[in-house]
Design a protein around this motif. Structure first.
Motif, short mmCIF file in Angstrom:
data_model
loop_
_atom_site.label_atom_id
_atom_site.label_comp_id
_atom_site.label_asym_id
_atom_site.label_seq_id
_atom_site.Cartn_x
_atom_site.Cartn_y
_atom_site.Cartn_z
N MET A 78 17.43 25.70 31.44
CA MET A 78 17.06 23.73 31.68
C MET A 78 17.10 24.11 33.39
O MET A 78 16.40 23.08 34.11
N ALA A 89 14.35 22.31 35.64
CA ALA A 89 14.88 21.21 37.23
C ALA A 89 13.75 21.81 38.41
O ALA A 89 13.84 20.64 38.97
N PRO A 143 11.17 13.76 43.40
CA PRO A 143 12.67 13.34 42.73
C PRO A 143 12.42 12.45 41.86
O PRO A 143 11.99 11.71 41.88
N TYR A 144 13.66 12.32 40.93
CA TYR A 144 14.16 11.56 40.19
C TYR A 144 14.68 10.56 40.86
O TYR A 144 15.21 10.04 41.42
N MET A 176 17.46 25.43 46.85
CA MET A 176 18.23 25.69 45.24
C MET A 176 18.97 24.83 44.87
O MET A 176 19.80 24.16 45.39
N GLY A 210 20.64 22.44 37.77
CA GLY A 210 20.26 21.42 37.49
C GLY A 210 20.75 20.44 38.50
O GLY A 210 20.25 19.36 38.70
N GLU A 235 21.39 19.43 42.19
CA GLU A 235 20.72 19.29 44.17
C GLU A 235 21.86 19.55 44.80
O GLU A 235 21.71 19.94 45.47
N ARG A 245 25.84 5.82 38.54
CA ARG A 245 24.16 5.58 39.07
C ARG A 245 24.85 5.53 40.20
O ARG A 245 23.83 5.82 41.53
N SER A 255 24.34 10.34 39.76
CA SER A 255 22.94 11.11 39.77
C SER A 255 21.98 11.18 41.37
O SER A 255 21.12 12.10 41.16
N TYR A 296 19.63 14.43 40.94
CA TYR A 296 18.50 14.50 40.76
C TYR A 296 18.41 14.05 42.50
O TYR A 296 16.57 14.30 42.25
N GLY A 297 18.63 13.45 43.73
CA GLY A 297 18.06 12.87 44.82
C GLY A 297 17.43 11.80 44.30
O GLY A 297 18.26 10.57 43.11
N GLY A 298 16.54 11.42 44.68
CA GLY A 298 16.87 9.48 45.15
C GLY A 298 16.97 8.53 45.46
O GLY A 298 17.85 9.22 46.72
N TYR A 299 17.28 7.58 45.05
CA TYR A 299 18.18 6.95 46.13
C TYR A 299 18.57 5.61 45.74
O TYR A 299 18.58 6.02 44.10
#
Lengths: 329, 259
Positions: free
Chosen positions: A71, A75, A325-326, B1, B5, B7, B211, B215, B219-222
């Motif tokens: 995992m 990732a 990024p996701y 790192m 999983g 971040e 959300r 999230s 995982y990052g994102g916005y």
């Protein structure tokens, strides 16, 4: 420009087709695949069976650690490393008891995850994110243009081929984990899972509930299957066209749910009496007839995990880390 | 790192400030410890309770990852409809109705998460996701059990007395219940209200906590707040209706099982 551009340029066909896609997305291919697997298939892919392969000999803690390492590696590295890991794990199913069949089931399940994952990401990915993967927006191929009010639901104005590819790349980060998770359940006895949780200092009450769950999952599929067959034996859909068979099958499956729940819950009391009469929870700990040990396969697995971690570090050093990024899920 | 999983991003655009999330989960944990201390923690659950919870969690896993995701394909894929999630709501409420002890919601969600990891997720993102689901969905069910004094969905109310003195039903209705085992309609009404409250509460965590915080944290994102608000509004009607149905199913199953 795609050949069907006239369909989204005409507001009427654009609205109708957009709503059909919105409602059903990738439903049909997934439906067909899950149909092939069936209830019996799900039972086989969630149930422990005796076997002689090396996975059956490994310590459950090693298998658990392996799935966590996989995992982590999937990732933090580029998508195709996740894809290779997924393929590697799926091939491990061939070493199991009745391996080819299990390999087929897990491959189909993984495929549904890939297209399902793709569809949950692609329509929602903004161009700013896509540019991190595909730097030149001028080269994007527009596949579909949504009506403007779709923006209200978080949709991007256009669906591009690049967004679909990005969606597939994202889904490969999940598939490695999904295919690794079942390795533990399929190749470890319930008693060994109990010993594993005991070693991990999880309270006995929780471990007991988890193991009741582990044993119950395949039983649910089996009971549902029996209940569905019983309904057909009693004459459900008798004399009707074969084309309607899937509809009756689905109906029988839904009708079977509540009796299955009641049947299992009624059996709970018998199981509780049998556990209590054997002194369950009479003492804080348990005595062990067999202790979990490590064999040569575990040490090989530790080596593989170590290599995977090195691989993740090297991939990041050489620019194959996860740079995008996701979004979405 | 990252860790397993996760971040750990805390400054993504639109993300809820981490301080708010920490305060919520700290308060929730305090509640858990206070209840645990008062009632004896895991010891208060009998063996049969633990089996109910295990079977319920197994059913929720089978539903959420296999049957529900399959049946869901027959329905439009929109936030208004979530067949997988609704199945979990029904099953958790059935187990809660059978056990009716504060803590059953959280323990059920905890076991569901561990089973989900064993069969599906492979412990990725843990322990964060388990803590999140246990202290939101699970806690909400327990709050309603605590508010009803352990008489969730009116199950276990004897002689029409709620909280010892409040008369919930007429003398005749109470007699009918005692003699014929007939459930009076006021109990169904009470159950429907409680089910609706739980359904409403269950609509909140996914858009708000997941959300808008977990999230991007993982995982990052916005955070697209348009989608957060849309999802929240879209989840509410379905979750309330299913909460009501779940409460009514729970009464029947509790009767059939003899709990």
């Amino acid at each position: 420009m795609v050949p069907w551009n006239f369909l989204y340029e005409n507001p009427l066909s654009q609205n109708i087709i957009s709503w059909v896609i919105f409602f059903y997305g990738v439903a049909l291919p997934i439906l067909l695949i899950l149909w092939i697997i069936g209830l019996k298939g799900f039972m086989e892919i969630t149930k422990y069976e005796k076997g002689k392969g090396f996975l059956y000999k490994m310590n459950p803690i090693t298998k658990l650690m392996l799935s966590v390492v996989l995992m982590g590696v999937a990732a933090v590295t580029v998508w195709w490393i996740g894809a290779i890991l997924t393929l590697g794990i799926i091939l491990l199913y061939l070493t199991m008891n009745d391996g080819v069949r299990k390999f087929l089931y897990i491959s189909l399940l993984t495929f549904t995850s890939i297209i399902g994952g793709m569809w949950s990401v692609a329509p929602f990915t903004p161009e700013a994110t896509l540019e991190l993967v595909f730097p030149d927006p001028a080269k994007y191929t527009t596949i579909w243009v949504w009506p403007s009010y779709f923006l209200f639901m978080g949709y991007e104005p256009q669906l591009t081929l690049q967004a679909l590819i990005y969606g597939i790349q994202i889904s490969f980060r999940i598939t490695a984990v999904l295919s690794a998770a079942l390795l533990l359940v399929l190749t470890t006895t319930t008693s060994d899972i109990f010993r594993m949780f005991t070693k991990l200092k999880i309270p006995q009450a929780m471990t007991f509930s988890v193991l009741v769950g582990v044993r119950t999952v395949p039983r649910i599929f089996s009971l549902l299957d029996t209940s569905v067959k019983m309904q057909f034996m009693r004459g459900l859909g008798y004399g009707k066209s074969r084309i309607l068979y899937p509809v009756y099958y689905l109906y029988a499956g839904i009708v079977a749910i509540v009796p299955t729940i009641v049947y299992l819950f009624r059996g709970a009391k018998t199981l509780a009496i049998s556990a209590d009469t054997r002194g369950f929870r009479a003492y804080p700990g348990r005595t062990e007839m067999k202790t979990l040990g490590f064999c040569k396969y575990d040490y090989v697995a530790f080596g593989v995990m170590f290599l995977l971690i090195i691989l993740a570090v090297l991939a990041n050093v050489y620019g194959f880390g996860r740079t995008i990024p996701y979004v979405g899920y | 790192m990252s860790f397993n999983g996760i971040e750990g991003n805390i400054n993504r655009p639109g993300e809820i400030p981490w301080e708010i999330v920490v305060v919520y989960f700290a308060l929730a944990l305090l509640f858990v410890f206070a209840v645990g201390k008062k009632s004896g923690g895991l010891r208060k659950f009998s063996t049969v309770d633990l089996i109910y919870i295990g079977i319920g969690a197994a059913f929720a896993v089978v539903w959420e990852f296999y049957i529900g995701s399959f049946l869901g394909r027959f329905f439009p894929s929109t936030p208004f409809i979530s067949v997988s999630f609704w199945g979990r709501l029904i099953i958790v409420l059935v187990v809660a109705a059978l056990v009716r002890k504060v803590g059953v919601g959280m323990l059920s969600l905890l076991i569901f998460n561990v089973l989900g990891d064993l069969f599906h997720y492979g412990f990725g993102g843990e322990p964060m996701f388990t803590i999140y689901e246990t202290l939101t969905y699970g806690l909400f069910v327990d709050l309603v059990i605590a508010a009803t004094g352990g008489k969730l969905f009116g199950i276990g109310i004897k002689g029409g007395k709620l909280f010892g003195s409040f008369n919930l039903m007429s003398r005749k209705e109470a007699d009918d219940e005692d003699i014929q085992g007939k459930t009076p309609s006021i109990v169904y009404l009470l159950a429907a209200v409680e089910g609706a409250v739980i359904g409403l509460l269950w609509a909140i965590p996914d858009p708000i906590f997941y959300r808008a915080f977990f999230s991007p944290f993982t995982y990052g994102g916005y955070v697209d707040w348009g989608r957060v608000i849309f999802d929240l509004i879209a989840y509410i009607p379905g979750d309330i209706v299913i909460g009501i149905i779940a409460a009514l199913i729970s009464i029947r199953i509790a009767k059939a099982v003899g709990s």
